[in-house]
Design an enzyme around this catalytic site. Structure first.
Site, PDB file in Angstrom:
ATOM      1  N   ARG A  61       7.712 -13.537  11.099  1.00 50.32           N
ATOM      2  CA  ARG A  61       8.004 -14.868  11.636  1.00 50.32           C
ATOM      3  C   ARG A  61       9.346 -15.371  11.142  1.00 50.32           C
ATOM      4  NH1 ARG A  61       3.126 -17.764   8.932  1.00 50.32           N
ATOM      5  NH2 ARG A  61       4.309 -16.788   7.272  1.00 50.32           N
ATOM      6  N   ASP A  66      -6.046   2.674   1.328  1.00 46.03           N
ATOM      7  CA  ASP A  66      -6.369   2.276  -0.038  1.00 46.03           C
ATOM      8  C   ASP A  66      -5.424   3.119  -0.874  1.00 46.03           C
ATOM      9  OD1 ASP A  66      -7.239   2.067  -2.617  1.00 46.03           O
ATOM     10  OD2 ASP A  66      -9.361   2.013  -2.094  1.00 46.03           O
ATOM     11  N   HIS A  67      -4.390   2.486  -1.426  1.00 50.93           N
ATOM     12  CA  HIS A  67      -3.324   3.305  -2.005  1.00 50.93           C
ATOM     13  C   HIS A  67      -3.799   4.153  -3.186  1.00 50.93           C
ATOM     14  CE1 HIS A  67      -3.040  -0.294  -4.584  1.00 50.93           C
ATOM     15  NE2 HIS A  67      -2.616   0.535  -5.496  1.00 50.93           N
ATOM     16  N   HIS A 119     -11.134   0.295  -4.205  1.00 49.07           N
ATOM     17  CA  HIS A 119     -10.696   1.359  -5.126  1.00 49.07           C
ATOM     18  C   HIS A 119     -11.869   2.010  -5.864  1.00 49.07           C
ATOM     19  CE1 HIS A 119      -6.886  -0.330  -4.321  1.00 49.07           C
ATOM     20  NE2 HIS A 119      -6.830  -1.215  -5.288  1.00 49.07           N
ATOM     21  N   LYS A 166      -9.612  -8.503 -14.656  1.00 50.13           N
ATOM     22  CA  LYS A 166      -8.259  -8.919 -15.050  1.00 50.13           C
ATOM     23  C   LYS A 166      -8.296  -9.406 -16.484  1.00 50.13           C
ATOM     24  CE  LYS A 166      -6.208 -10.118 -10.631  1.00 50.13           C
ATOM     25  NZ  LYS A 166      -5.169  -9.082 -10.674  1.00 50.13           N
TER      26      LYS A 166
HETATM   27  P1  NDP Z   1       2.947 -11.268   1.421  1.00 51.20           P
HETATM   28  O1  NDP Z   1       2.143 -12.430   0.982  1.00 51.20           O
HETATM   29  O2  NDP Z   1       4.265 -11.031   0.761  1.00 51.20           O
HETATM   30  O3  NDP Z   1       3.114 -11.416   3.014  1.00 51.20           O
HETATM   31  C1  NDP Z   1       3.828 -10.469   3.801  1.00 51.20           C
HETATM   32  C2  NDP Z   1       4.485 -11.215   4.937  1.00 51.20           C
HETATM   33  O4  NDP Z   1       3.489 -11.719   5.815  1.00 51.20           O
HETATM   34  C3  NDP Z   1       5.275 -12.423   4.487  1.00 51.20           C
HETATM   35  O5  NDP Z   1       6.579 -12.083   4.095  1.00 51.20           O
HETATM   36  C4  NDP Z   1       5.243 -13.296   5.712  1.00 51.20           C
HETATM   37  O6  NDP Z   1       6.246 -12.857   6.622  1.00 51.20           O
HETATM   38  C5  NDP Z   1       3.905 -12.975   6.336  1.00 51.20           C
HETATM   39  N1  NDP Z   1       2.913 -13.985   5.946  1.00 51.20           N
HETATM   40  C6  NDP Z   1       2.652 -14.464   4.716  1.00 51.20           C
HETATM   41  N2  NDP Z   1       1.665 -15.369   4.747  1.00 51.20           N
HETATM   42  C7  NDP Z   1       1.292 -15.480   6.029  1.00 51.20           C
HETATM   43  C8  NDP Z   1       0.318 -16.243   6.688  1.00 51.20           C
HETATM   44  N3  NDP Z   1      -0.467 -17.089   6.039  1.00 51.20           N
HETATM   45  N4  NDP Z   1       0.201 -16.087   8.014  1.00 51.20           N
HETATM   46  C9  NDP Z   1       0.976 -15.247   8.676  1.00 51.20           C
HETATM   47  N5  NDP Z   1       1.933 -14.477   8.089  1.00 51.20           N
HETATM   48  C10 NDP Z   1       2.088 -14.595   6.789  1.00 51.20           C
HETATM   49  O7  NDP Z   1       2.035  -9.994   1.327  1.00 51.20           O
HETATM   50  P2  NDP Z   1       2.320  -8.618   0.599  1.00 51.20           P
HETATM   51  O8  NDP Z   1       3.569  -8.031   1.142  1.00 51.20           O
HETATM   52  O9  NDP Z   1       2.172  -8.786  -0.847  1.00 51.20           O
HETATM   53  O10 NDP Z   1       1.047  -7.770   1.067  1.00 51.20           O
HETATM   54  C11 NDP Z   1       0.871  -7.383   2.394  1.00 51.20           C
HETATM   55  C12 NDP Z   1      -0.490  -6.780   2.576  1.00 51.20           C
HETATM   56  O11 NDP Z   1      -0.630  -5.678   1.688  1.00 51.20           O
HETATM   57  C13 NDP Z   1      -1.637  -7.734   2.232  1.00 51.20           C
HETATM   58  O12 NDP Z   1      -2.703  -7.489   3.107  1.00 51.20           O
HETATM   59  C14 NDP Z   1      -2.030  -7.344   0.809  1.00 51.20           C
HETATM   60  O13 NDP Z   1      -3.385  -7.633   0.564  1.00 51.20           O
HETATM   61  C15 NDP Z   1      -1.758  -5.849   0.840  1.00 51.20           C
HETATM   62  N6  NDP Z   1      -1.441  -5.297  -0.478  1.00 51.20           N
HETATM   63  C16 NDP Z   1      -0.357  -5.766  -1.167  1.00 51.20           C
HETATM   64  C17 NDP Z   1      -0.052  -5.235  -2.408  1.00 51.20           C
HETATM   65  C18 NDP Z   1       1.129  -5.700  -3.173  1.00 51.20           C
HETATM   66  O14 NDP Z   1       1.365  -5.144  -4.266  1.00 51.20           O
HETATM   67  N7  NDP Z   1       1.909  -6.656  -2.697  1.00 51.20           N
HETATM   68  C19 NDP Z   1      -0.863  -4.165  -3.005  1.00 51.20           C
HETATM   69  C20 NDP Z   1      -1.941  -3.711  -2.173  1.00 51.20           C
HETATM   70  C21 NDP Z   1      -2.197  -4.280  -0.955  1.00 51.20           C
HETATM   71  P3  NDP Z   1       6.868 -13.803   7.736  1.00 51.20           P
HETATM   72  O15 NDP Z   1       6.830 -15.197   7.213  1.00 51.20           O
HETATM   73  O16 NDP Z   1       8.256 -13.279   7.918  1.00 51.20           O
HETATM   74  O17 NDP Z   1       6.023 -13.600   8.922  1.00 51.20           O
END
Ligand code: NDP
Length: 513
Positions: free
Chosen positions: A58, A196-197, A259, A359
């Site tokens: 977005r 699932d990494h 996990h 945690k």
């Molecule tokens: P983020 O919270 O950083 O969100 C990723 C992107 O999604 C944001 O940059 C934003 O992009 C968009 N976003 C955020 N919140 C919303 C919302 N409420 N509604 C719509 N779009 C939204 O997530 P992560 O990158 O940390 O994680 C992504 C996925 O990976 C998740 O499902 C998480 O559970 C999973 N995950 C993450 C890990 C990690 O280490 N970060 C580890 C394992 C799994 P924009 O505004 O540009 O649309």
């Protein structure tokens, strides 16, 4: 093209020209894991010669800004340095496509963009859609991939679309089921990769090799020789800045459902008839289905939940969960869960499987510990001078991936004394550092259509089927039964008692020097 470096590793698989689209590309996961994984695959020559990356989100950012973000992410997080020459070759094929996740118009525009790239390449390309957003928008993304026709591109051919879906996959059985219904309506299961990494980590992958490529383990891998199995996935950190997210999740949803249950399935499964992904996943599902439902009525001391209180971590004061940013003062979310489970099958009847995750525990560690039965007390068992410890096989997933066996040995000297000794294998010591990260392996497998290390729809639902009633029960009980533990310790006393009552103890975190 993204692939600029000739292969050193000699991939034997030929991946068709590819366009990787990441939804949520401005997020943390893309920066820390996905972009570095794609870069390192490219550096190893494992991506197809013609490969493009499109970020979708977005955020209204230009192609140039997105490229800069990716470059910064690589500089910060790639396990290998990115030289100017590789970057110059890479960046030409990186784009950003701004759009809301529920805007079908932007998905149609994405489809056009993809067709234009194909025209430029003068060939058909497979699309790998990586859904890396918070779970609240998984559904609209999957629906729009279907509605726009992106899901069915080149259906039935080697360039058919594929989709990787991040965790968490649902928040209980019914939401996981709903997600599966949408997926099944829009995709064939062969196109779907629920990630699932943990499954991409070396030790987890090698678990099947340890079990089925060595003749010494399989004959004793059963109730006759194994007295218990314990699986620990612990973190020393608290919720940090992710309090808001975590409070809606908790330890059972965040760690155990995925996990820990995956580690259990791989440890407990029967030998598959082949290395075919479906044979392996069939056996994992059978193992999960054999788990006896947990008794949740009243108080069951074998189902434990707790949240961290203040304590000392590395000698510094750490605050209680309820005092963390974003946590409501009346929160009843568990930051720790421990369970004792049994599998009702021929191999494991009567063998407890102890699971725990939390945690703010004493250390960050992920381990499977297989504890073997004691030898008959004939020679050494009867004399109090001889302390016969149980043999242990410890499979360490992190930190320092490796495998250690504990055996009893005689200490040097004139007197016969016994002491447990270690036979230790460390991945890094044996194979060197800089092994590929889990996400590299998993993205490569998805590109090649290999689902072995991904979770099948029925697998996710079986795991939720066991744990959803526990979550419902906890929700209905509120604070009642929620234990606590000091930060920096190994969790509540009730979790120690859980094992002591059966003559066991938690091994992870204890030293055997
Ligand atoms: P983020 O919270 O950083 O969100 C990723 C992107 O999604 C944001 O940059 C934003 O992009 C968009 N976003 C955020 N919140 C919303 C919302 N409420 N509604 C719509 N779009 C939204 O997530 P992560 O990158 O940390 O994680 C992504 C996925 O990976 C998740 O499902 C998480 O559970 C999973 N995950 C993450 C890990 C990690 O280490 N970060 C580890 C394992 C799994 P924009 O505004 O540009 O649309």
């Amino acid at each position: 093209m993204i692939n600029s470096t000739p292969s050193n590793s000699g991939s034997t698989r030929k991946t068709p020209p590819t366009i990787i689209v990441i939804f949520g590309a401005s997020g943390d996961l893309t920066a820390r894991k996905l972009a570095p994984a794609i870069f390192n695959l490219s550096k190893d020559g494992l991506l197809p010669q013609r490969c493009f990356l499109i970020g979708y989100g977005r955020s209204v950012i230009s192609n140039g800004e997105f490229k800069n973000d990716i470059k910064k992410a690589l500089d910060l997080h790639s396990r290998r340095k990115i030289e100017d020459s590789s970057w110059n070759a890479l960046e030409k094929n990186i784009f950003f496509h701004a759009g809301a996740y529920d805007d079908i118009g932007r998905f149609s525009a994405l489809k056009e963009k993809i067709s234009k790239i194909e025209e430029q390449m003068e060939c058909k390309a497979q699309c790998l859609f990586y859904v890396s957003t918070p779970p609240g928008v998984f559904m609209p993304i999957l629906e729009n991939l279907g509605e726009s026709g992106l899901a069915k591109r080149h259906k039935g051919t080697e360039t058919a679309s594929k989709v990787i879906i991040e965790k968490p996959f649902g928040r209980d059985l019914s939401t996981a089921h709903e997600l599966n219904l949408v997926i099944n309506r829009r995709f064939d299961e062969s196109q779907v990769f629920r990630i699932d990494h943990y499954l991409g980590k070396e030790t987890v992958q090698s678990l099947l090799v340890q079990r089925f490529a060595n003749s010494i383990f399989e004959p004793v891998w059963n109730r006759n020789y194994v007295s218990s199995v314990q699986i620990t996935v612990s973190e020393d950190l608290g919720v940090g800045s992710r309090g808001g997210y975590y409070d809606r999740s908790g330890a059972l949803r965040d760690m155990i459902q995925n996990h820990v249950m995956q580690l259990l399935a791989l440890t407990a499964m029967e030998p598959p008839s082949s290395l075919d992904p479906e044979s392996i996943r069939d056996e994992k599902v059978k193992a999960l289905k054999a788990l006896k439902p947990l008794v949740i009525e009243g108080y069951n001391p074998e189902v434990i939940r707790a949240s961290y209180a203040a304590g000392l971590v590395d000698g510094l004061p750490a605050k209680a969960y309820l005092k963390e940013d974003g946590i409501p003062p009346d929160s009843v979310t568990e930051t720790y869960a421990a369970l004792k489970l049994y599998l009702d099958n021929w191999r494991w009847k009567g063998v407890p499987f102890y699971l725990r995750s939390g945690k703010r525990l004493a250390m960050k560690a992920s381990e499977i510990v297989v504890q073997f039965t004691r030898p008959p007390a004939i020679l050494f068992g009867q004399d109090s001078r001889f302390k016969v410890s149980p043999n242990l096989l410890v499979i360490r997933i992190q930190p320092n991936e490796g495998i250690t066996m504990f055996l009893n040995s005689k200490t040097p000297g004139l007197e016969t004394k016994l002491q447990p000794i270690k036979l230790a294998f460390g991945y890094e010591t044996t194979f060197g550092s800089n092994t590929p990260e889990a996400y590299e392996r998993l993205i490569l497998d998805a590109l090649n259509g290999d689902g072995t290390l991904f979770i099948r729809g029925d697998e996710a639902e079986t795991s939720w089927g066991l744990l959803s009633p526990v979550l419902e029960c906890w929700e209905s009980k509120g604070k009642d039964g929620l234990d606590s533990y000091a930060s920096g310790t190994w969790g509540p006393l009730a979790a120690d008692k859980l094992l002591l009552n059966s003559g066991h103890e938690w091994i992870t975190g204890k030293t055997y020097e």
